[in-house]
Design an enzyme around this catalytic site. Structure first.
Site, short mmCIF file in Angstrom:
data_model
loop_
_atom_site.label_atom_id
_atom_site.label_comp_id
_atom_site.label_asym_id
_atom_site.label_seq_id
_atom_site.Cartn_x
_atom_site.Cartn_y
_atom_site.Cartn_z
N GLU A 1 0.96 -1.22 0.08
CA GLU A 1 0.15 0.02 0.03
C GLU A 1 0.98 1.21 -0.04
O GLU A 1 0.45 2.30 -0.82
CB GLU A 1 -0.91 -0.09 1.05
CG GLU A 1 -2.15 -1.31 0.89
CD GLU A 1 -2.91 -1.34 2.27
OE1 GLU A 1 -4.08 -1.99 1.86
OE2 GLU A 1 -2.71 -0.98 3.34
N ASP B 1 -2.86 -9.66 18.45
CA ASP B 1 -1.50 -10.16 17.87
C ASP B 1 -0.53 -10.75 18.90
O ASP B 1 0.19 -11.52 18.55
CB ASP B 1 -0.86 -8.84 17.31
CG ASP B 1 -1.43 -8.37 16.08
OD1 ASP B 1 -2.59 -8.92 15.72
OD2 ASP B 1 -1.04 -7.15 15.64
#
Lengths: 425, 425
Positions: free
Chosen positions: A174, A305
């Site tokens: 990105e 995470d």
């Protein structure tokens, strides 16, 4: 810490990322005292950080004050603190602003940038994990353009205009795409006396394809989009050294660049003073059972995470992205409520809603259930999903307005060097 | 500096504030090469800086890239540079990135914060002149609130919640008002466990009334508004010392505060290596004639705050605000064009469009021509005038949306400590 102890059970959450915030919000109505600790006073919407780096959005559009998000909780405390140590015997957390006792503790500390032990790269390359990182990248990029515009030494100038992004996961892809759009649409108007093709964007990926966690279709499509935008993609290319000027790959190839951005990996942001034997050394994540309890502890949980829940579908834990974090937060909230009312906890089950990545205008890829698609529709979907996921009406409106503005005007407006970045020497 | 010398005359402008930008824009179409130098790559809309300090607006809403503003000029160069020295004999400017020859030179360097030689205050108090200053104030304010929320020592807590603003010009008044609105509408929801009245806002003014340059009516009205909002106004109060903890007035009174903000004065940001004998020592401004030529120089001009043009109506020069700067920029552009076509220059004449200041929601004061008024209408007018004056459609929309949002929700959304501020010790 000076938080009054009441008769209610105290739940302490460490970390205000997707997992911590999702848990806290869903604990609304529970008969507990809730304390959330974070090193920042805001929640960061990390999927859009790359747009802050590339002048497309301002920090406040993707950040939201934690106190404000959780304002409606009744017995809630926020503290700006860094956790140093956890004592599970006395049930006490030690932080830089004092100690705090807990009844239930939830670790939701997420990840940090992983340089895989390469100290040179850790010193000179720029990470992109937090808002200040993104702003540093923005400042450095613009400073280097300003420098190049007045530089007559061609090699020197090219080094300032050469962008090397290491790691072709969603962030690297990105970011490369957004840089390519700056090169195509914005910089030629700002730097009219410059030969814009002296700006190069190199994307390095250690594996054989970009977007390694996504489908083959998505990887191929994304690579095609990147090339269309002029990004030079290097596959099976592993960076071995960077000294602030010269990037070296392990096959000996070198690239002269003043802009080296590291998006090649993360590792669990485990707590220095809490390395239990169930911490998985390789990933630096805490091994948890299906209730997100850290193995061996009844009252200490990990979500998002930092948690590694090995299941049949995910033998090495869930992917370290927003969805599992949000879902684990929601689920643990339910389980805490069940526990408090004497019910048994239920096991967590992850629902994969799919993965998306955007490369540029009308260019995105998506793997959703069995569908693999790319192009304008994926791009529109990407925008809708990200807008909806942002916290708060105001942020959604401002991001939406900026996107529409940028789309119509082929512009990215926030090209400001507010705090100059000083590269290390 | 590497700017090609052509046959056209080169006009060099130092400073991209109101004066410099207004001049550059109006030089469009002139047969010259134009170079603009600034220490920042953006133009700052300083009248709204206080809203950045108080979490009402983000930096990008009030800043605009200089290259973008002047994109449509044909033979234009921008350089990010700090000017060190001017040699009027050889017509050369020395900067941190090299030398630059000029045919015509225009100084538009504006002002800098004036601590009147008080080194202690200069070291410990916070100025509010540039974007990073405003962001420092925002961070410090929020950090001190976070600290206070966990502090049991009452005196210590109060020092962190005590705001002392020195100087009741428009900046000091507007900042005090905005802080008062945070106290009233925002902080009680964020810091529910805090006694909000421990937060005090003190505004100190050396003279006998607030907003000294405005009419008696405006001063009285503004003082009334400030008091309604709970600001404690101290008139004839001169700060003599601040050590980071204790603010002392020259009558011996002391105030314990961790938030001391200095808005008590500015002085010309004259160039270190260009102290001609026509620099007015007291104001550090360059004396100019009615064509904005620095006295004694044909090809060196000064415009805006740095210029002092003594006229019958303004025997000590024009007020150091946006309007004279913009008008002098426009006028000098005309004169430069006249000069190039062999015509005589015309003298500058200032049109006073009036003065306004806002204290808070529905509370503003205005002196426009012979009219003196305050309240909701003045407030609406203030908003319209400032919106119109902002550079660029995007910034106008974003500021407008933020204002509407803040008005409806009694909120100021950007309560982010993006870069923590470390007070000096």
């Amino acid at each position: 810490m000076n938080i009054p102890k009441t008769e209610k059970k105290r739940v302490v959450i460490i970390g205000g990322g997707f997992a911590g915030i999702s848990l806290a919000k869903n604990l609304k109505g529970a008969d507990i005292q809730l304390v959330l600790l974070d090193q920042h006073n805001y929640h960061t919407f990390q999927p859009l950080l790359y747009q802050v780096s590339t002048s497309g959005l301002e920090p406040d559009s993707i950040a939201y004050p934690i106190r404000k998000i959780l304002r409606k909780l009744s017995d809630f405390y926020f503290r700006l603190a860094t956790v140093q140590h956890i004592d599970t015997e006395t049930r006490c957390v030690t932080t830089d602003i004092g100690n705090l006792a807990y009844d239930y503790l939830v670790l939701a500390t997420g990840t940090k940038t992983n340089f895989f032990g390469n100290e040179q790269i850790a010193k000179y390359a720029l990470p992109m994990k937090f808002l200040p990182d993104a702003l540093n990248i923005r400042s450095l990029m613009l400073q280097n353009f300003e420098y190049a515009d007045d530089c007559t030494d061609m090699a020197e100038r090219k080094a300032h205009l050469n962008f090397c992004i290491i790691g072709a996961g969603p962030t690297g892809v990105e970011l490369s795409g957004a840089l390519a759009e700056l090169k195509r649409n914005v910089f030629p108007k700002d730097y009219k006396h410059m030969e814009i093709n002296e700006m190069e964007i190199h994307l390095f990926e250690g594996g054989p394809q970009v977007l390694p966690p996504m489908s083959d279709h998505a990887s191929k499509e994304a690579e095609k989009f990147l090339k269309e935008l002029g990004v030079i993609v290097h596959l099976n290319a592993i960076a071995s050294d960077y000294d602030g000027e010269l990037l070296t790959l392990d096959d000996g190839a070198t690239f002269r660049t003043k802009n080296c951005i590291w998006t090649a990996g993360v590792t669990g942001a485990s707590i220095e003073g809490f390395k239990t034997d169930v911490m998985i050394e390789k990933s630096s994540r805490y091994a948890v059972n299906q209730f997100n309890q850290i193995n061996g502890f009844d009252t200490v949980f990990a979500i998002g995470d930092i948690a590694q829940m090995d299941t049949q579908d995910y033998p090495k834990g869930h992917p370290q992205v927003a969805q599992p974090a949000i879902q684990q937060g929601e689920h643990l909230a339910k389980n805490i409520k069940r526990m408090l009312s004497g019910k048994e906890m239920t096991p967590f089950k992850y629902t994969d809603k799919g993965t998306m990545a955007t490369v540029g205008r009308n260019k995105a890829v998506a793997d959703i259930k069995k569908f693999r698609f790319g192009g304008s529709f994926a791009w529109l979907l990407w925008m809708v999903v990200h807008l909806m996921a942002l916290v708060g009406f105001r942020n959604r409106v401002i991001v939406f307005f900026n996107w529409v503005y940028n789309y119509i005007n082929y512009d990215k407006a926030a090209r400001l060097i507010v705090r100059p970045f000083k590269p290390k020497t």
